[in-house]
Design an enzyme around this catalytic site. Structure first.
Site, short mmCIF file in Angstrom:
data_model
loop_
_atom_site.label_atom_id
_atom_site.label_comp_id
_atom_site.label_asym_id
_atom_site.label_seq_id
_atom_site.Cartn_x
_atom_site.Cartn_y
_atom_site.Cartn_z
N GLU A 253 -98.95 -74.55 66.64
CA GLU A 253 -98.14 -75.43 67.16
C GLU A 253 -97.41 -76.16 66.40
O GLU A 253 -97.94 -76.94 65.40
CB GLU A 253 -99.34 -76.31 68.04
N CYS A 287 -94.39 -84.16 67.57
CA CYS A 287 -93.87 -82.78 67.95
C CYS A 287 -92.90 -82.43 68.87
O CYS A 287 -91.88 -81.97 68.89
CB CYS A 287 -94.83 -81.72 67.93
N GLU A 388 -85.88 -80.63 62.23
CA GLU A 388 -87.02 -81.60 62.55
C GLU A 388 -87.06 -82.76 61.61
O GLU A 388 -87.48 -82.37 60.24
CB GLU A 388 -88.36 -80.69 62.70
#
Ligand code: NDP
Length: 495
Positions: A253, A287, A388
């Protein structure tokens, strides 16, 4: 020096430090000061933890326990979490700086995963195959994999552990947990509840330390069957490579650069709140952060203005205070990274609408704060729109029509989450079909549940957590053939 709280690992049911007696300081992101210590484990500790989990998988009460009994243990653990949620949440906040209000709710909600997967434990069924061989009885069984390593990050240590632990235990595996060295304390405190719930010794073990020192040895350990990892995509790729060398199962993940798309026909004030909660909740350290706000040109100026004015009212402060809305960044390196991206965005020509640095307030000077920051006029090829950040930086990108919205939304290496704000039902369904992401939220953002599968497309990961699908990630299928005929026909010919 203020007294430090010491948290020890649990291996084979016993509390202990590292084999060589080293410790790691854990610092409070609001005060910037160490408040606790956890064992600094090395390679010897890896063997000890994995051996304990492996022994518990093959011997003792766990492998012979009925699935219903396993389910009962999980449900009892859920009850204990509900009882101790406030205590665990406080430890979590001291370690990761997220708001107590959010963490208390999150830890209480965690109990539902243990109740849900406890209920699923004895509904893991095989099947009978109507085989083409007349004298054979052929059936399948769903069996656990063995030792599962759960590697968790610093942003929501207990919740992200729960997403792995609950289905893995329900399926009958045994566990070694490797939390982030920045935020190990809540996991070690949580181990008291594992013991109190009555899990046999060695079923759940912990191993604290630096991923760079022990991570590869842990993943490659021959007695480890599966790795369930949440974290950054670069680390995820190296975990995947190490797991591949040993042909191990993985769930990954990883990161996201999620598009939150506002159409001109949306309820704009709701969309503005959705944009704020998508990026500034948890100081953007999730996330699923809606870090790219795509806004249709017809409402672009209005949305930019409203999002910036709303975000400007955010109250930064002590995460323990109920009035605080934005807390510090969890780690010093992460804060540096977020501040560096502000420079990157400026250098790329993005227009800073809000923030852009550190808050100038004496009461926040010790904490690892950055300002809620908004850049407008971002184009999707800028680094600030592609990489990110994992912090409170929102990039606003204009678009003309549905086609362009889809194109920009999908023009990313990631595919974890997305949001669509519209009052047009046809558009809502069409966008949900066309966005390449594991989650699409329509007229909402950040909803998750123990019932709903969660995971990424593309480089956002492999596999699903939560919901019924999650248990399959921790099982393998065995096929059993029983010959009901007498004698063995020609042994040289395959039947
Ligand atoms: P990492 O991905 O490095 O850390 C996640 C976990 O992996 C931690 O427990 C870490 O331990 C462990 N780890 C590190 N190296 C290895 C290894 N070689 N083998 C096995 N495990 C390892 O996150 P970072 O803290 O470095 O953050 C980097 C970036 O990742 C962030 O800026 C953010 O963009 C992203 N991130 C994404 C998360 C998500 O939820 N998707 C969560 C956290 C970060 P240790 O801490 O001891 O190094």
């Amino acid at each position: 020096m203020a007294e430090r709280v010491r948290f020890e690992n649990v291996v084979d049911g016993v509390r202990l430090g590292s084999a060589d007696g080293r410790w790691i300081e854990s610092a409070n992101p609001f005060t910037g000061k160490p408040w606790a210590e956890v064992p600094h484990c090395g390679l010897d500790d890896v063997d000890r933890a994995v051996d304990a989990a492996h022994k518990a998988f093959v011997k003792g009460p766990w492998p012979s326990m009925t699935a219903s009994a396993r389910g009962k243990l999980l449900r009892r653990l859920g009850d204990l979490i509900e009882r101790d949620a406030a205590r665990l949440a406080e430890i979590e906040v001291k370690d990761n700086g997220k708001l107590l209000a959010e963490m208390a709710g999150q830890v209480r909600y965690m109990a539902e995963w243990f109740h849900y997967f406890g209920g699923l434990a004895d509904k893991i069924e095989g099947g009978v195959i109507p085989t083409d061989k007349p004298d054979m009885f052929t059936y399948t069984k769903r069996e656990p994999l063995g030792v599962v390593v759960c590697i968790t990050p610093w942003n929501s240590p207990l919740l992200l552990l729960t997403w792995k632990l609950a289905p893995a235990l329900a399926a009958g595996n045994t566990i070694v947990i490797k939390p982030s060295e920045f935020t190990s304390c809540s996991t070690l405190a949580f181990m008291d509840l594992i013991a109190e719930a009555g899990f046999p010794q060695g079923v759940v073990n912990t191993l604290t330390g630096f991923g760079s020192e022990i991570g590869t040895a842990l993943v490659e350990h021959p007695k480890v069957a599966k790795v369930a990892f949440t974290g950054g995509d670069a680390t995820g790729a190296s975990v995947y490579a190490a797991a591949a060398r040993g042909i191990k199962h993985v769930t990954l993940e990883l990161g996201g650069k999620s598009p939150n798309i506002v159409f001109a026909d949306a309820a704009i004030d709701d969309a503005v709140k959705g944009a704020i909660s998508g990026i500034f909740a948890a100081s953007g350290q999730t996330c699923i952060a809606g870090s790219r706000l795509l806004v249709q040109r017809a409402v672009y100026d209005e949305v930019c203005e409203k999002v910036a004015s709303f975000a400007a009212t955010a109250r930064l402060g002590d995460p323990m205070d109920s009035g605080t809305q934005v807390g510090p960044i969890t780690t010093q390196p992460q804060r540096r990274k977020v501040l560096d991206y502000m420079e990157v965005a400026r250098g790329e020509g993005a227009r800073c609408l809000l923030g852009g640095g550190t808050p100038d307030r004496p009461d926040l000077k010790d904490g690892w704060f950055v300002e809620p920051t908004i850049f407008a006029d971002v184009s999707n090829d800028m680094r600030i729109a592609r990489e990110e950040v994992f912090g409170p930086i929102l990039s606003i990108i204009p678009f003309e029509d549905d086609e362009e919205a889809v194109e920009i939304a999908n023009d990313t290496i990631y595919g974890l989450a997305s949001g669509v704000w519209t009052s047009n039902i046809r558009r809502a369904f069409t966008m949900a079909d066309r966005i390449r992401a594991g989650t699409v939220w329509v007229n909402t953002y950040r909803a998750v549940s123990y019932l709903a599968p969660f995971g990424g497309y593309k480089k956002s990961g492999i596999g699903r957590e939560s919901g019924q699908h999650a248990i399959d990630e921790y099982l393998q299928t065995k096929c059993v053939w029983i010959n009901l005929a007498e004698g063995v026909p020609n042994p040289f010919v395959l039947r």
